[in-house]
Each structure stands twice: as structure tokens, then as C-alpha cells.
Write a protein that holds these residues in place. Structure first.
Motif, mmCIF file in Angstrom:
data_model
loop_
_atom_site.group_PDB
_atom_site.id
_atom_site.type_symbol
_atom_site.label_atom_id
_atom_site.label_comp_id
_atom_site.label_asym_id
_atom_site.label_seq_id
_atom_site.Cartn_x
_atom_site.Cartn_y
_atom_site.Cartn_z
ATOM 1 N N UNK A 91 47.225 103.458 5.436
ATOM 2 C CA UNK A 91 46.965 104.836 5.856
ATOM 3 C C UNK A 91 46.956 105.815 4.680
ATOM 4 N N UNK A 92 47.591 105.421 3.544
ATOM 5 C CA UNK A 92 47.629 106.315 2.384
ATOM 6 C C UNK A 92 46.438 106.109 1.449
ATOM 7 N N UNK A 93 45.485 105.271 1.858
ATOM 8 C CA UNK A 93 44.342 104.971 0.989
ATOM 9 C C UNK A 93 43.574 106.226 0.546
ATOM 10 N N UNK A 94 43.328 107.203 1.444
ATOM 11 C CA UNK A 94 42.620 108.407 0.984
ATOM 12 C C UNK A 94 43.382 109.156 -0.119
ATOM 13 N N UNK A 95 44.703 109.219 0.010
ATOM 14 C CA UNK A 95 45.498 109.914 -1.002
ATOM 15 C C UNK A 95 45.476 109.144 -2.320
ATOM 16 N N UNK A 96 45.596 107.836 -2.238
ATOM 17 C CA UNK A 96 45.506 107.007 -3.452
ATOM 18 C C UNK A 96 44.145 107.198 -4.105
ATOM 19 N N UNK A 97 43.095 107.216 -3.296
ATOM 20 C CA UNK A 97 41.745 107.403 -3.837
ATOM 21 C C UNK A 97 41.583 108.744 -4.525
ATOM 22 N N UNK A 98 42.189 109.779 -3.925
ATOM 23 C CA UNK A 98 42.111 111.110 -4.557
ATOM 24 C C UNK A 98 42.806 111.120 -5.909
ATOM 25 N N UNK A 99 43.996 110.509 -5.953
ATOM 26 C CA UNK A 99 44.720 110.454 -7.221
ATOM 27 C C UNK A 99 43.923 109.690 -8.278
ATOM 28 N N UNK A 100 43.310 108.579 -7.875
ATOM 29 C CA UNK A 100 42.552 107.787 -8.842
ATOM 30 C C UNK A 100 41.339 108.555 -9.363
ATOM 31 N N UNK A 101 40.689 109.310 -8.476
ATOM 32 C CA UNK A 101 39.537 110.111 -8.894
ATOM 33 C C UNK A 101 39.961 111.198 -9.877
ATOM 34 N N UNK A 102 41.091 111.856 -9.586
ATOM 35 C CA UNK A 102 41.586 112.895 -10.490
ATOM 36 C C UNK A 102 41.994 112.298 -11.834
ATOM 37 N N UNK A 103 42.677 111.165 -11.786
ATOM 38 C CA UNK A 103 43.117 110.523 -13.018
ATOM 39 C C UNK A 103 41.920 110.115 -13.873
#
Length: 384
Positions: free
Chosen positions: A279-291
Motif C-alpha cells: 500500500x506504500x508503493x505510491x509513497x516509495x515511488x514519489x521518494x524515488x522520483x525525488x531522489x
């Protein structure tokens, strides 16, 4: 606005520098294996002089410095790769950090030949540890208002004043201090100079400052009629402001402004994978995009440094956005874990979250506050 962002041209790490990655990765793995997460999360504050000397012996310090002074004579990209791996793994880098990143390049560019030969080889060996004397009570990031003063004497300089928030001053051998050598604080940038201060000299008092995490990596430093030799001056008298501005480009643009919370991020993702949560995949994806975006910006700044330029505005952009990202991570991860109270979480992950949450407010203070950085950016964009 376009004229500022046009200078951040995307760049890639050269293959010759990427070839360093497996070497430094193996070195770090051998030294940090077994360190708990909350220790690795202290990477910037992790003081280990023996580790720094080992880095020097292995040739991973002084990467951008000439071989004539003990360096490796490589470019900023090589240092980017090494620093990225050190911070990603949470290696204890504090002992050599300032000397390798700022002090040695400053001495190389502005120092005398005698100063280069005296200090740079020892820095490359991880044996000469430096701190930076910039901030003062009542001045903070407003460096132009410093009051610490050095007066000319028959044999050199007489230093009086105080510095604060000086990282690892209690462990360092030398400080490069920004001081006033003429005029008054009302003169702002005029009359400022940089001096190399031997911290073992009489008249120097160093008091550690304990932070909310219980660590003491900051200190306040007092100078009471400290006698310095004539050759303590770095560069030209009165040119300290121009020198320190160039120095801050090294401090503000590197991967160190992105990875302060990355050990926590990796641990949280590993936790999600272990328990099978998606369920946290969208948040992980956002962090990876920002990083990924921040990393590209940092590499673009490194490319400017490789051309011999001083990307002051661009570095300020990276630092401002990077520290915002670093501060958002512990809040978001804490909210996620709190939203699943029945989920088993390793105590080590909780300790790491607690540490990063406590230390995160300092991310936007060290190296220049967010307000100061945005002022620099605004001037660079012609808005001030």
C-alpha cells in the motif's frame, strides 16, 4: 528564471569514475558491516579517525587534489561516486569530511606553496582534521556580520572572538576561520579574511554542545588573545568573503545534501518488503522520483565544478531542495508506521527513525539556512 535553470545541464558520470564504485563499495562494506542502523544513520556525525585514515591509505581521500600534494589528481566526478557510496552505506565520515571537501581545495586554490605542502598531504592521509569557523552568536548564516577579529602584530595576528556550531572542533587539529581583519561589522563583506588556526594554541577554549539526540558533534570555540603566525592568512587579506563564497559551493552541491536520511529510507523499504506491504508503493515511488531528480541536479552541479566553475546559485538550489527532501522522509515514514500500529517493527528501525526525526531540523540550518539560500537564488534570478 530560465537563465538560472539553463545552467543546470544534465550530465552523466564518466565510466572511468563509475569504475570506482565497486572498489569503494567493497571497502565500505568491510568497514561498516555489523554497525547498527542508528549508528549508520549518523554518517555525517559518525566520527571515526581510524576509518578516515584507512580511507586515506586506500586512496579514497584527496581524489581531486594534485599528486604532488598526495592526492589522486582526479576530477569532481570521482569524488561524487566515493561520497555517494559512503553516505548511502552510512559510513562514519565526520573525521575527514570537512578537510577533504572544503579545507584542502581552499588551501590549494588560495594558499601559499608552503601551506599546500604543509597541510594537503596530511589531509589526503586522513591525518590532519579540520573544522570551519564561520557561524557566530548573533550572526548565524549571516556571515557578513561576523565580529571575531584578528589584529596585525609584529609577528603575525592576535585573534579574539567566538565561533559557534563548529562541527567537531573538539576533535580537530585546525580551523579555517572567517574573521574580520579590518573595519567593523557594519562594513559587511569588506575587511573579512580567512585564517588557519592551530586549535592546540594557548587562549583557545572549546566547549561541546549536546543536541537533542544526545550527541555532541557541535561546539562553541572561544579565542582569547590567540597569537597566530603571519602565514596563518589564507589568500589575500580582505578577500575572505569571495573565498568563503567559492568554498560554500563545494559544501552545498554534493550528494551530502540528498542522502542524510537515506539509511532510514532503505531500512523502511526493507521493512515493507519483509512484511509484504504494497500500500506504500505510491509513497516509495514519489521518494524515488525525488531522489533521482535531486541526484541529477547534484551531478549537473558537479559537472560545473569539473569545468572549474563555481555554481553558487545552482548549489543553493540543490541544497534547498535536497534538505527539504531529507526532512520530509522521517515525517512521512513515521506517519506510515504510526498508521499501522499492529505491524511488527524492528526496534533498530524505531531507533533510527527517532534519531533522524530529532536531527532533521538541522538539515536546513547547516551550510546556510533555507532563508539565506533562497536569498542567493533570488539574486541569481534577478528577483532581488
Amino acid at each position: 528564471m530560465p537563465e538560472v535553470f539553463d545552467t543546470l545541464t544534465l550530465a552523466s558520470l564518466p565510466p572511468v569514475d563509475e569504475a570506482l564504485r565497486p572498489l569503494i563499495r567493497d571497502f565500505v562494506a568491510a568497514h561498516v558491516e555489523g554497525l547498527p542502523l542508528d549508528r549508520r544513520a549518523r554518517s555525517w556525525q559518525g566520527f571515526d579517525a581510524a576509518f578516515s585514515r584507512s580511507l586515506g591509505e586506500a586512496g579514497f581521500l584527496g581524489l581531486t587534489l594534485p599528486k604532488a600534494y598526495g592526492g589522486q589528481e582526479r576530477g569532481p566526478f570521482a569524488r561524487f561516486v566515493v561520497v555517494e557510496e559512503l553516505l548511502a552505506a552510512g559510513a562514519p565520515v565526520a573525521a575527514h569530511w570537512i578537510a577533504d571537501r572544503q579545507s584542502a581545495p581552499l588551501i590549494l586554490h588560495y594558499g601559499t606553496e608552503e601551506q599546500r605542502k604543509r597541510y594537503i598531504p596530511a589531509i589526503c592521509r586522513g591525518e590532519a582534521l579540520f573544522c570551519i569557523g564561520m557561524s557566530e552568536p548573533g550572526a548565524g548564516s549571516d556571515l557578513a556580520s561576523v565580529r571575531t577579529r584578528a589584529e596585525r602584530t609584529a609577528g603575525g595576528w592576535l585573534l579574539n572572538g567566538q565561533k559557534i556550531w563548529t562541527t567537531n572542533a573538539m576533535h580537530s587539529h585546525f580551523m579555517i576561520a572567517l574573521v574580520r581583519t579590518s573595519g567593523t561589522p557594519a562594513d559587511r563583506q569588506s575587511g573579512l579574511s580567512q585564517l588557519i588556526v592551530d586549535l592546540s594554541l594557548p587562549g583557545i577554549t572549546i566547549r561541546p554542545i549536546i543536541d537533542l539526540t544526545g550527541d555532541a558533534h557541535f561546539a562553541e570555540v572561544f579565542f582569547d588573545n590567540v597569537e597566530l603566525p603571519d602565514d596563518a592568512l589564507v589568500g589575500q587579506e580582505g578577500q575572505g568573503w569571495a573565498q568563503v563564497t567559492a568554498e560554500l559551493a563545494f559544501e552545498r552541491s554534493g550528494p551530502e545534501r540528498i542522502y542524510s536520511s537515506v539509511v532510514l529510507l532503505d531500512a523502511w523499504i526493507a521493512h515493507l518488503q519483509k512484511i509484504g506491504r504494497t500500500d506504500a508503493a505510491p509513497l516509495v515511488g514519489r521518494f524515488m522520483a525525488e531522489l533521482a531528480t535531486l541526484r541529477a541536479m547534484s551531478i549537473a552541479c558537479t559537472a560545473r565544478l569539473a569545468l572549474g566553475e563555481s555554481p553558487v546559485v545552482e548549489a543553493s538550489l540543490v541544497k534547498d531542495r535536497g534538505t527539504t527532501f531529507e526532512q520530509e522522509l522521517p515525517i512521512a515514514i513515521g506517519d506510515d508506521l504510526a498508521g499501522h500500529p499492529d505491524e511488527p517493527v524492528a526496534p533498530e528501525l524505531y531507533r533510527t527513525l527517532l534519531y533522524v526525526t530529532h536531527i532533521a531540523p538541522s538539515f536546513s540550518l547547516r551550510g546556510g539556512t533555507r532563508e539565506i539560500l533562497r536569498g542567493i537564488i533570488a539574486r541569481g534570478m534577478g528577483l532581488r
